[in-house]
Design a protein around this motif. Structure first.
Motif, short mmCIF file in Angstrom:
data_model
loop_
_atom_site.label_atom_id
_atom_site.label_comp_id
_atom_site.label_asym_id
_atom_site.label_seq_id
_atom_site.Cartn_x
_atom_site.Cartn_y
_atom_site.Cartn_z
N UNK A 283 0.45 -1.16 0.33
CA UNK A 283 0.28 -0.14 0.32
C UNK A 283 0.81 1.59 -0.42
N UNK A 284 1.75 1.07 0.43
CA UNK A 284 2.73 2.15 0.42
C UNK A 284 3.40 2.74 -0.66
N UNK A 285 3.95 1.63 -1.13
CA UNK A 285 4.52 2.04 -2.64
C UNK A 285 3.18 2.72 -3.25
N UNK A 286 1.60 1.64 -3.50
CA UNK A 286 1.24 2.48 -4.35
C UNK A 286 0.75 3.85 -4.28
N UNK A 287 0.81 4.42 -2.59
CA UNK A 287 0.22 5.45 -1.99
C UNK A 287 1.38 6.93 -3.05
N UNK A 288 2.84 5.97 -2.66
CA UNK A 288 4.09 7.09 -3.27
C UNK A 288 3.76 7.13 -4.69
N UNK A 289 3.17 6.28 -5.10
CA UNK A 289 3.05 5.91 -6.95
C UNK A 289 2.21 7.23 -6.72
N UNK A 290 1.08 7.54 -6.61
CA UNK A 290 -0.38 8.03 -6.65
C UNK A 290 0.22 9.34 -5.84
N UNK A 291 1.33 10.24 -5.11
CA UNK A 291 1.51 10.85 -5.00
C UNK A 291 2.57 12.25 -5.97
N UNK A 292 2.89 10.62 -6.74
CA UNK A 292 4.54 11.43 -7.37
C UNK A 292 3.43 12.00 -8.80
N UNK A 293 2.61 11.27 -8.74
CA UNK A 293 2.16 11.87 -9.86
C UNK A 293 1.06 13.32 -9.03
N UNK A 294 1.22 13.47 -7.90
CA UNK A 294 -0.15 14.65 -8.17
C UNK A 294 0.83 15.73 -7.20
#
Length: 325
Positions: A47-58
């Protein structure tokens, strides 16, 4: 006799199709047991990796820092202080259910602290493994078919997914205690990397600030590692991660850094845990441990966040301990 022969012939003609239907069809597919095994569905990232990927895009790319911790890299969010002479750097550790820009506390604080003269560095922590949950798989994320779409073949393909296909081989080979220790090492390595990065920015003073279970990891890091260049700890709504020890009150008694312990007095469980930490600090005669109670405002999150920011800013102004003092 003629009638009897005709009746017998009719019976034979009627029974032949039934016999033919029971004979196997040569072109029918082989038995499912002989068919190739269904391809395993890939595991989804933490989940932390998925969240980080979302933050990278946002988020703005200028805020993003990829730091290296042992063999893995992770996302941290960096904002420089909005003053000519910064006071130092605050490293923020989110709780288990948060990310590096969590709305509950970490996100607002990391954006407001630069206005108070502090760099902010918010970390992405690995998923907790003290009380592990089943790993998420692609199958668990796929919506169930409607009544009109489901078929026997689809039902069998789901049933054929064996439990071992949803866990990684490494996880099955480790005991629960080994998984916990591996998680501890991952968290400690990330804090090491964050402190090293803050030091490279010439931060005069470095503060660890943990929210929720992040407060536990900040306190444990300082209790075990005792770095010379980090002399300040801020804990907000501190929680003990499931499956981990020792409890926070035991660690507080061992801390030699200046500590601000902020908690919400409206929550009975949180209030009782804070009382145990306060009593432990008194028994240990800690002169630099300060506890601050706050009122939770769940109906007005903006006001609650502003209250927390002002209390933390006050502590940073009045109680900061310079490294080496």
């Amino acid at each position: 006799m003629r009638l009897h022969s005709l009746a017998l012939l009719g019976f034979c003609l009627l029974s032949c199709p039934a016999v033919w239907a029971e004979e196997p069809v040569e072109d029918a597919p082989a038995d499912s047991a002989d068919a190739p095994a269904a391809s395993e569905r890939p595991l989804l990232p933490e989940r932390s990796v998925s969240d980080a990927q979302t933050l990278e895009q946002r988020l703005d790319k200028r805020e993003q820092q990829m730091l290296q911790a042992s063999a893995e890299s992770f996302l941290a969010l960096w904002l420089p202080a909005n003053v000519g002479e910064p006071s130092g750097a605050v490293i923020l550790l989110p709780g288990d259910v948060e990310n590096a820009d969590g709305a509950a506390a970490v996100g607002p604080l990391r954006r407001k602290l630069p206005d108070a003269g502090w760099h902010s560095l918010s970390l992405t922590l690995p998923d907790p493994d003290g009380d592990p949950l089943p790993p998420r798989s692609a199958a668990s994320e796929t919506p169930a078919p409607t009544d009109g779409e489901a078929t026997n073949g689809e039902d069998e393909s789901v049933a054929d997914v064996a439990p071992e296909q949803t866990t990684t081989p490494a996880a099955t080979e480790l005991t629960a205690e080994q998984r916990r220790q591996a998680h501890v090492e991952r968290v400690m390595a990330r804090i090491d990397a964050a402190i090293a990065f803050a030091s490279q920015q010439q931060a005069r003073d470095i503060v660890l600030l943990g929210h929720g279970s992040g407060a536990y990891w900040a306190a444990r890091y300082l209790s075990e590692r005792q770095p010379d260049n980090v002399q300040n700890l801020l804990m907000v709504a501190a929680e003990l991660p499931a499956g981990f020890a020792p409890p926070l009150d035991e660690m507080v008694a061992q801390l030699t850094v200046a500590t601000g312990d902020f908690y919400y007095k409206d929550q009975a469980t949180e209030r009782m845990a804070a009382l145990k930490r306060l009593q432990a600090s008194k028994r240990a005669k800690l002169p630099t441990y300060i506890q601050v109670s706050m009122k939770a405002l769940p109906g007005n999150l903006d006001v609650q966040q502003e209250q927390l920011y002002r209390r933390l800013r006050g502590w940073l102004t009045l109680h900061i301990r310079a490294a080496g003092s």
